[in-house]
Write a protein that holds these residues in place. Structure first.
Motif, PDB file in Angstrom:
ATOM      1  N   VAL A  68      58.981  -9.060  -4.136  1.00 47.49           N
ATOM      2  CA  VAL A  68      58.584  -9.240  -2.742  1.00 47.49           C
ATOM      3  C   VAL A  68      58.294  -7.866  -2.145  1.00 47.49           C
ATOM      4  O   VAL A  68      58.981  -6.890  -2.419  1.00 47.49           O
ATOM      5  CB  VAL A  68      59.654 -10.005  -1.932  1.00 47.49           C
ATOM      6  N   SER A  69      57.222  -7.804  -1.351  1.00 54.18           N
ATOM      7  CA  SER A  69      56.777  -6.539  -0.771  1.00 54.18           C
ATOM      8  C   SER A  69      56.941  -6.566   0.742  1.00 54.18           C
ATOM      9  O   SER A  69      56.637  -7.571   1.397  1.00 54.18           O
ATOM     10  CB  SER A  69      55.311  -6.288  -1.111  1.00 54.18           C
ATOM     11  N   PHE A  70      57.437  -5.457   1.256  1.00 54.99           N
ATOM     12  CA  PHE A  70      57.665  -5.283   2.693  1.00 54.99           C
ATOM     13  C   PHE A  70      56.762  -4.140   3.151  1.00 54.99           C
ATOM     14  O   PHE A  70      57.037  -2.978   2.862  1.00 54.99           O
ATOM     15  CB  PHE A  70      59.127  -4.938   2.961  1.00 54.99           C
ATOM     16  N   GLU A  71      55.695  -4.458   3.869  1.00 57.20           N
ATOM     17  CA  GLU A  71      54.700  -3.449   4.258  1.00 57.20           C
ATOM     18  C   GLU A  71      55.248  -2.393   5.212  1.00 57.20           C
ATOM     19  O   GLU A  71      55.030  -1.222   5.020  1.00 57.20           O
ATOM     20  CB  GLU A  71      53.485  -4.131   4.893  1.00 57.20           C
ATOM     21  N   GLY A  72      55.972  -2.784   6.247  1.00 57.81           N
ATOM     22  CA  GLY A  72      56.416  -1.827   7.248  1.00 57.81           C
ATOM     23  C   GLY A  72      57.832  -1.337   7.053  1.00 57.81           C
ATOM     24  O   GLY A  72      58.428  -0.788   7.972  1.00 57.81           O
ATOM     25  N   THR A  73      58.370  -1.519   5.865  1.00 57.25           N
ATOM     26  CA  THR A  73      59.770  -1.178   5.606  1.00 57.25           C
ATOM     27  C   THR A  73      59.849  -0.166   4.469  1.00 57.25           C
ATOM     28  O   THR A  73      59.190  -0.324   3.453  1.00 57.25           O
ATOM     29  CB  THR A  73      60.551  -2.448   5.211  1.00 57.25           C
TER      30      THR A  73
END
Length: 84
Positions: free
Chosen positions: A47-52
């Motif tokens: 899972v990818s978290f763009e703003g983290t």
């Protein structure tokens, strides 16, 4: 951007179930999910978290690592930041 690898996850768990599980334990909602097929016994998802950043995920990771969820003991790892 930071990525989280969740291993030994039931391959039939939906994206919405994964999102609800992570949010329940304090993770921000993720932006994308990729299934990583296993050899039949240990499928995973990334899972990818763009703003983290990865440092945030590293603080949250102990909350869910080695947890028994959906009839499996999952393992959760923060992936190395692509810029590191």
């Amino acid at each position: 951007m930071a990525d989280l690898l969740i291993g030994n996850i039931d391959e039939h768990v939906t994206e919405d179930e994964i999102k609800a599980f992570l949010v329940k334990y304090g993770f921000p909602p993720f932006d994308s999910l990729v299934h990583v097929p296993g050899e039949g016994s240990r499928p995973a998802v990334v899972v990818s978290f763009e703003g983290t950043g990865p440092e945030v995920l590293r603080r949250l990771q102990p909350r869910v690592h080695d947890m028994f969820w959906n009839n499996r003991k999952i393992n959760v790892q923060v992936m190395k930041d692509r810029s590191e």
